[in-house]
Design a protein around this motif. Structure first.
Motif, PDB file in Angstrom:
ATOM      1  N   UNK A 256      17.032  65.157  35.218  1.00 51.12           N
ATOM      2  CA  UNK A 256      17.634  64.136  36.072  1.00 51.12           C
ATOM      3  C   UNK A 256      18.007  62.903  35.264  1.00 51.12           C
ATOM      4  N   UNK A 257      17.227  62.598  34.218  1.00 50.95           N
ATOM      5  CA  UNK A 257      17.432  61.367  33.466  1.00 50.95           C
ATOM      6  C   UNK A 257      18.562  61.469  32.450  1.00 50.95           C
ATOM      7  N   UNK A 258      18.617  62.574  31.705  1.00 52.98           N
ATOM      8  CA  UNK A 258      19.602  62.693  30.636  1.00 52.98           C
ATOM      9  C   UNK A 258      20.578  63.846  30.836  1.00 52.98           C
ATOM     10  N   UNK A 259      20.505  64.528  31.963  1.00 48.71           N
ATOM     11  CA  UNK A 259      21.313  65.711  32.177  1.00 48.71           C
ATOM     12  C   UNK A 259      22.713  65.443  32.699  1.00 48.71           C
ATOM     13  N   UNK A 260      23.194  66.278  33.626  1.00 50.33           N
ATOM     14  CA  UNK A 260      24.588  66.207  34.079  1.00 50.33           C
ATOM     15  C   UNK A 260      25.000  64.879  34.704  1.00 50.33           C
ATOM     16  N   UNK A 261      24.035  64.108  35.253  1.00 48.72           N
ATOM     17  CA  UNK A 261      24.400  62.847  35.905  1.00 48.72           C
ATOM     18  C   UNK A 261      24.686  61.730  34.902  1.00 48.72           C
TER      19      UNK A 261
END
Length: 283
Positions: free
Chosen positions: A182-187
């Motif tokens: 959630x922190x460094x992924x697709x978002x």
């Protein structure tokens, strides 16, 4: 970039829920006397200045202003959470905020007065209970905050080791889990993720947590090597969507404490310029 971390953590709320224009973030205050004890053991720094000022004004705890400015630059409002609140007062306050921050500090979390770690544990458990009910109240930890989260998740056990790294800015070394996190992924925008491959993470710590000592409810997202060659966790988040996020470095430091951010190191100065706009867009 600094406040982009805030945006990622504090905007991870269910799309079906109402997200206030100005989220209210509770910041856990740190005991002043304990901070001074840590200063005596590990030298000076802005925490020591803040702690001395707090004691001079008769305050039992303090919040370094850099954390407040960091959050406010992201469009949030900041309220203090006293470390010695009663259980009922803490619950009432929790019901009125949208997120929580555990700040850095100069001492081990379990070396602070018992009520500090107990309050942090109660807040963590409230976040977990809210998540079980389908509510997302993100919890963010910085430096000592990551260490506090790790100790709480380990059932109150001291899982810290010696990982000295004071005054160094390093790139993050991502774990395989980071790409889907959630922190460094697709978002996260690719340009921001690329920034973390530069020397932008300001480290001011003696202690840390080894990847092998992280509880199963947390997922290491990045690591770095300390001056003694030992590898520590530099970023983590809750497993299974649990909205707990923590970093060992200081994202607020580059923007609001340039003397800590070592602006002469390539890649550090100027990195946070896009932060406030990114936060507002995400909200």
């Amino acid at each position: 970039m600094a406040a982009t971390l805030t945006l990622t953590a504090f905007s991870l709320v269910s799309m079906q829920e109402y997200v206030p224009q100005e989220p209210v973030i509770g910041v856990l205050a740190y005991p002043s006397s304990t901070a001074l004890g840590g200063c005596a053991a590990h030298g000076g720094g802005r925490d020591c200045v803040a702690a001395r000022a707090a004691i001079a004004h008769g305050a039992a705890s303090y919040i370094d202003s850099s954390y407040a400015r960091w959050l406010e630059s992201s469009g949030a409002r900041v309220v203090p959470i006293r470390h010695d609140l009663s259980a009922s007062a803490l619950q009432k306050l929790f019901e009125q905020i949208n997120g929580i921050v555990f700040t850095g500090g100069p001492a081990k979390p379990l070396k602070a007065p018992p009520h500090y770690f107990a309050t942090a544990t109660a807040l963590y458990n409230m976040v977990v209970a809210a998540f079980a009910r389908g509510e997302r109240i993100p919890l963010w930890g910085t430096c000592l905050g990551l260490q506090t989260v790790a100790c709480i998740a380990a059932g109150g056990k001291d899982v810290l080791g010696d990982f000295p790294l004071e005054g160094f800015a390093y790139p993050l070394e991502f774990t395989p889990a980071a790409s889907t996190s959630a922190l460094f992924g697709p978002t996260m925008a690719p340009s921001v993720r690329a920034d973390f491959q530069k020397n932008v993470t300001t480290n001011w710590h003696h202690y840390g947590v080894a990847p092998s000592d992280v509880a199963s409810t947390l997922v290491p997202l990045a690591t770095n090597a300390a001056l003694n060659g030992k590898r520590f966790v530099s970023a983590l988040e809750g497993r299974g969507g649990l909205p707990v996020f923590a970093v060992q470095f200081h994202p607020e430091s580059v923007q609001w404490d340039p003397q800590d951010g070592e602006p002469g190191i390539p890649g550090v100065s100027g990195v946070p310029a896009k932060s406030a706009a990114a936060i507002r867009t995400a909200q």
